[in-house]
Design an enzyme around this catalytic site. Structure first.
Site, PDB file in Angstrom:
ATOM      1  N   HIS A  88       5.413  -3.651   8.520  1.00 33.48           N
ATOM      2  CA  HIS A  88       6.334  -4.578   7.658  1.00 33.48           C
ATOM      3  C   HIS A  88       7.747  -3.866   7.762  1.00 33.48           C
ATOM      4  O   HIS A  88       7.777  -3.763   6.710  1.00 33.48           O
ATOM      5  CB  HIS A  88       5.252  -4.504   7.128  1.00 33.48           C
ATOM      6  CG  HIS A  88       5.536  -5.993   5.505  1.00 33.48           C
ATOM      7  ND1 HIS A  88       4.417  -7.290   6.151  1.00 33.48           N
ATOM      8  CD2 HIS A  88       6.124  -6.519   4.914  1.00 33.48           C
ATOM      9  CE1 HIS A  88       5.083  -7.958   5.248  1.00 33.48           C
ATOM     10  NE2 HIS A  88       6.159  -7.963   3.886  1.00 33.48           N
ATOM     11  N   TYR A  90       5.442   7.805  -8.491  1.00 36.15           N
ATOM     12  CA  TYR A  90       4.838   8.582  -9.359  1.00 36.15           C
ATOM     13  C   TYR A  90       3.138   8.153  -8.875  1.00 36.15           C
ATOM     14  O   TYR A  90       2.085   8.289  -9.590  1.00 36.15           O
ATOM     15  CB  TYR A  90       5.438   7.941 -10.951  1.00 36.15           C
ATOM     16  CG  TYR A  90       6.956   7.964 -10.690  1.00 36.15           C
ATOM     17  CD1 TYR A  90       7.078  10.213 -10.818  1.00 36.15           C
ATOM     18  CD2 TYR A  90       7.927   7.523 -11.440  1.00 36.15           C
ATOM     19  CE1 TYR A  90       8.668   9.971 -11.222  1.00 36.15           C
ATOM     20  CE2 TYR A  90       8.760   7.483 -11.862  1.00 36.15           C
ATOM     21  CZ  TYR A  90       9.395   9.403 -11.962  1.00 36.15           C
ATOM     22  OH  TYR A  90      10.368   9.593 -11.642  1.00 36.15           O
ATOM     23  N   ARG A  97       4.307 -14.025   5.706  1.00 36.31           N
ATOM     24  CA  ARG A  97       4.071 -13.587   4.040  1.00 36.31           C
ATOM     25  C   ARG A  97       3.455 -14.361   3.215  1.00 36.31           C
ATOM     26  O   ARG A  97       2.774 -13.783   2.480  1.00 36.31           O
ATOM     27  CB  ARG A  97       5.952 -13.886   4.085  1.00 36.31           C
ATOM     28  CG  ARG A  97       6.885 -13.024   4.408  1.00 36.31           C
ATOM     29  CD  ARG A  97       7.963 -13.156   4.271  1.00 36.31           C
ATOM     30  NE  ARG A  97       9.054 -12.219   4.941  1.00 36.31           N
ATOM     31  CZ  ARG A  97      10.381 -12.554   4.734  1.00 36.31           C
ATOM     32  NH1 ARG A  97      10.634 -12.139   3.137  1.00 36.31           N
ATOM     33  NH2 ARG A  97      11.136 -11.350   5.544  1.00 36.31           N
TER      34      ARG A  97
END
Length: 833
Positions: A88, A131, A42
């Site tokens: 992931h 969006y 990570r």
């Protein structure tokens, strides 16, 4: 009906197995596994492609989805879902955060995602993923270029159903160009971006001169090149970082002195330090100006837009030197920040701290390996094609025999076997001939096949020569880097300036300042200041200053005091940071004080109720709450915490008063909204630790609450001031009826009783809007600081009051103990409470 409990008998050969495990060893092993997982999966980037696993998975998935620069944008949520579902499985938020950062031009020196929509700014968060839209940028195609040619290794994904690359081919040094930041377990990385052209030049020099020194490489890479430009001050820290992997440098805003108006000059800020937004700078400058910590600024305008870019105009007052103001801005605001370099990256799966040469060497070795594997793959593919072309040429030369063999065969397997036997072909060539349409077996195709054979032969020879020579491999890598730098390189944005590398000096307590006694004062308007000595104080200034003190605490110049809030918190404040009043200001005027909000951070609805000493040998604090709880706090304050609770409050309760007991002979006093006053000895309240909730102080009626709490010395002449009014009136609008009484007229009662009446309500009155008790004479002011005359003291404690001429905002006395109008109730609260 009762149920019978049955048990299943164990088999005869059953053997109980209990394994003894050392807890410390198990915890150590588990923690190390977790830490390694965070580091490797990570937080830290790979030194070869400069990407964290989530970033690598995003770019790989978008390439597999065909979201290339020549295609249209797609919703970011679609990309996030693809990455999360296949590669992931750690939630959509970190995936989208990583995608957004890859698209931000102020975060990446060479953005890898082409974003469409609101991808945020240095001061604002991006829009939700539903969006925004995204596709790969042109630079990202360099990261995944030739990944289909077996240039990198693949591994199974989290569930073994898919595969993902362990590293991307990375045609340019992404780690140095775009930098990286991440926090792992026990380690972190923080790497600044650099200029692509400079990094490529250094890598090419290292390819040609493998023994190049750091000084030689720094001729090409003199320092970071930040996306937001600005100035870098001090190259010593940069060289330390390039040498050892750790170092610091200072970033400054780019500022020009211009004539902003016909009569005034100003500072025009066009570039800010890395990761510093204009709103943060504007807010800090306004705070400094309002608190009078920064003089000489008359106006501040943010003229930033998407066409002209960043532009902050700071107008300077006449009579001030702009250069001196700029120095103060660098010292006090984020216009100068420090960047700590920590070049930690994964090398062969292990975290290492790398200098500039090591970073370039790891990338160069990776790129040489990619080109070698790509060349071997291409050579193999061309050899396979040449083998087929040679077989097809044999078929064309013997087209009649081939057709006869095929027609004489019973099936395709026999035809394949006979072709291999008659024309000495391999099985692959025979199958290809059988699959080739007859229309391709023409004389024109024969010429094309001859030309293709020659081309393939030449390419195979060139690839073989490349694979056989390390020098040619390095030259090929160098040429590709040069082409990339020519296509994607941009001029340097950050200016590097030589300096000692030492940080700018910050304000500190001078050695010659003695630790003299002083008093810290808090006014009813929220101003905080200290005196130059420990002389006696008056609670209100003269008619021109109108300062009423809420709280006064004895301290020393280098000491600390505590600010007590309505939520029961005590916040440490250094006395040296407070403005000192002139010695002549006695009675003191707090007009030169600073707002208490500059020193403490309050939660919504939280207010400051008073000050307290942090002396561990002192008598401690006494607190009273709106629900009638009293508490004496044992002064065992933690030394390593900036703020802590001094009382545990019940739901809906808050602190209304705090005082520091200077003697056990003092009386504690409650005054309630229904005009009840209770005084009882402080000895009846035992001191408690900080987590305690206190004990019952006064018994309240259902619709009443405490509006004032404090401690008084019964041996001193004191007064009680109460102002009555209507509960439903808007606070601060009604004048009310005031009554001044002698404190001695109120008899002492026991703790947890109801007290005695302090004022009789007239018609149209139902609540006390303000109350105070303390040493005489009592004084009052309005919210604008205008003094209000109080009536004379009457001879009885339960009489009615006299009408005032103006609404009173605060009451005070000779020692600074005051009361102020409480904030209006919340909409869902009873206004009578």
């Amino acid at each position: 009906m009762a149920r019978r409990k049955t048990t299943t008998p164990l088999p005869d050969d059953f053997e109980e197995r209990i394994v003894d495990i050392d807890v410390s060893s198990e915890m150590r092993t588990s923690f190390l596994e977790y830490a390694y997982s965070v580091i490797y999966q990570r937080a830290l980037p790979d030194a070869r492609d400069g990407l964290k696993p989530v970033q690598r998975r995003i770019l790989y998935s978008m390439n597999e989805m065909g979201l290339r620069p020549d295609r249209g944008h797609v919703k970011s949520s679609r990309v996030v879902g693809e990455v999360m579902g296949k590669l992931h499985p750690h939630g959509d938020s970190p995936i989208y955060d990583a995608l957004v950062r890859l698209a931000q031009p102020f975060s990446m020196r060479l953005p890898l995602i082409d974003g469409h929509g609101n991808f945020g700014s240095l001061d604002d968060m991006p829009a939700a993923m539903r969006y925004t839209e995204a596709r790969l940028a042109s630079a990202a195609m360099l990261m995944v270029q030739s990944i289909e040619e077996e240039t990198v290794d693949f591994r199974p994904n989290y569930d073994g159903r898919e595969v993902e690359p362990t590293v991307l081919p990375s045609a340019f040094p992404n780690l140095l160009v775009n930098g990286a930041t991440g926090i792992a377990v026990g380690m972190a990385t923080n790497m600044p971006p650099h200029n692509l052209g400079e990094v490529v030049a250094a890598a090419r020099h290292l390819l040609k001169h493998p023994e190049a020194s750091l000084d030689e490489l720094m001729r090409f890479v003199p320092g970071p090149d930040l996306p937001t430009g600005g100035l870098v001050i001090g190259l010593d820290g940069i060289r330390d970082a390039y040498q050892s992997g750790r170092g610091t440098f200072r970033m400054r805003a780019k500022v020009a002195i211009e004539q902003v108006t016909p009569r005034r000059k100003g500072l025009v800020v066009t570039e800010l330090p890395f990761n510093v937004g204009p709103e943060r700078v504007v807010t800090k400058i306004r705070e400094l100006v309002q608190s009078k910590k920064l003089a000489g600024i008359s106006d501040l305008k943010d003229l930033t837009d998407r066409h002209k870019g960043l532009r902050l105009v700071i107008e300077i007052k006449n009579g001030f030197i702009p250069e001196r103001i700029l120095d103060e801005l660098y010292r006090l605001t984020p216009m100068e920040e420090t960047f700590g370099i920590n070049n930690v990256a994964l090398v062969d799966g292990q975290p290492r701290t790398l200098g500039l040469r090591e970073l370039l060497q790891v990338y160069v070795d990776h790129r040489i390996d990619v080109v070698r594997r790509r060349s071997a793959y291409r050579k193999h593919k061309r050899e396979e094609r040449l083998h087929l072309v040679e077989g097809l040429i044999i078929a064309l030369l013997n087209i009649d025999e081939v057709i006869q063999v095929i027609r004489a065969s019973d099936d395709s397997a026999q035809a394949r076997a006979r072709l291999m036997e008659v024309f000495d072909l391999s099985e692959t060539q025979a199958v290809y001939i059988l699959d080739t349409p007859l229309r391709r077996l023409t004389r024109f195709d024969k010429l094309e096949l001859d030309r293709e054979k020659q081309t393939l032969t030449d390419e195979i020879a060139a690839l073989a020569a490349l694979l056989a020579s390390e020098t040619k491999l390095r030259a090929a890598v160098s040429k590709e880097l040069a082409d990339i730098a020519k296509s994607y390189g941009t001029p340097r944005r950050t200016i590097l300036m030589e300096s000692s590398g030492q940080p700018r000096s910050t304000p500190a307590v001078p050695l010659e300042v003695p630790d003299d006694p002083c008093r810290v004062m808090l006014s009813s308007t929220g101003l905080l200041a200290r005196t130059a000595g420990a002389e006696p104080l008056s609670g209100i200034g003269d008619r021109s200053n109108h300062d009423v003190l809420i709280s006064v605490v004895d301290s020393t110049v280098r000491g600390e005091i505590g600010v007590v809030t309505s939520h029961g918190r005590l916040i440490r404040v250094g006395v040296i940071d407070l403005p000192a009043l002139p010695p002549s200001a006695n009675p003191p005027s707090l007009s030169g004080g600073h707002p208490v909000s500059e020193y403490v951070t309050l939660a919504p609805g939280e207010t400051v109720v008073g000050l307290g000493s942090l002396n561990p040998d002192g008598p401690g604090l006494a607190l009273g709450t709106a629900q009638g709880v009293v508490k004496r706090v044992v002064p065992d304050y933690p030394a390593n915490r900036e703020d802590f609770e001094v009382i545990t409050l019940k739901d809906g309760d808050h602190v209304v008063g705090v005082t520091e007991l200077t003697s056990e002979d003092h009386d504690l006093v409650f005054i309630t909204s229904d005009a009840q006053l209770l005084r009882f000895p402080a000895t009846s309240v035992r001191p408690q630790g900080r987590p305690a909730t206190g004990m019952a102080g006064i018994r309240l009626d259902a619709a009443a609450q405490v509006i004032w709490f404090g401690a008084l010395d019964p041996a001193l002449p004191s007064q009680v001031v109460t102002i009555s009014g209507l509960a439903t009136a808007i606070p601060g609008t009604q004048t009310g009826n005031a009554k001044v009484s002698d404190f001695a007229d109120f008899p002492a009662k026991g703790r947890a009783t109801g007290g005695v009446r302090a004022q009789r309500f007239l018609k149209g009155e139902d609540v006390l809007i303000l109350a105070w008790a303390g040493p005489a004479p009592a004084k009052a002011v309005t919210d604008t600081g205008r003094p209000v005359d109080l009536p004379d003291e009457i001879g009885r404690r339960d009489g009615s009051g006299l009408r005032l001429t103006h609404p009173v905002s605060a009451l005070g006395g000779a020692l600074g103990t005051t009361a102020s109008i409480p904030p209006p109730p919340a909409p869902d609260e009873d206004p009578t409470l």
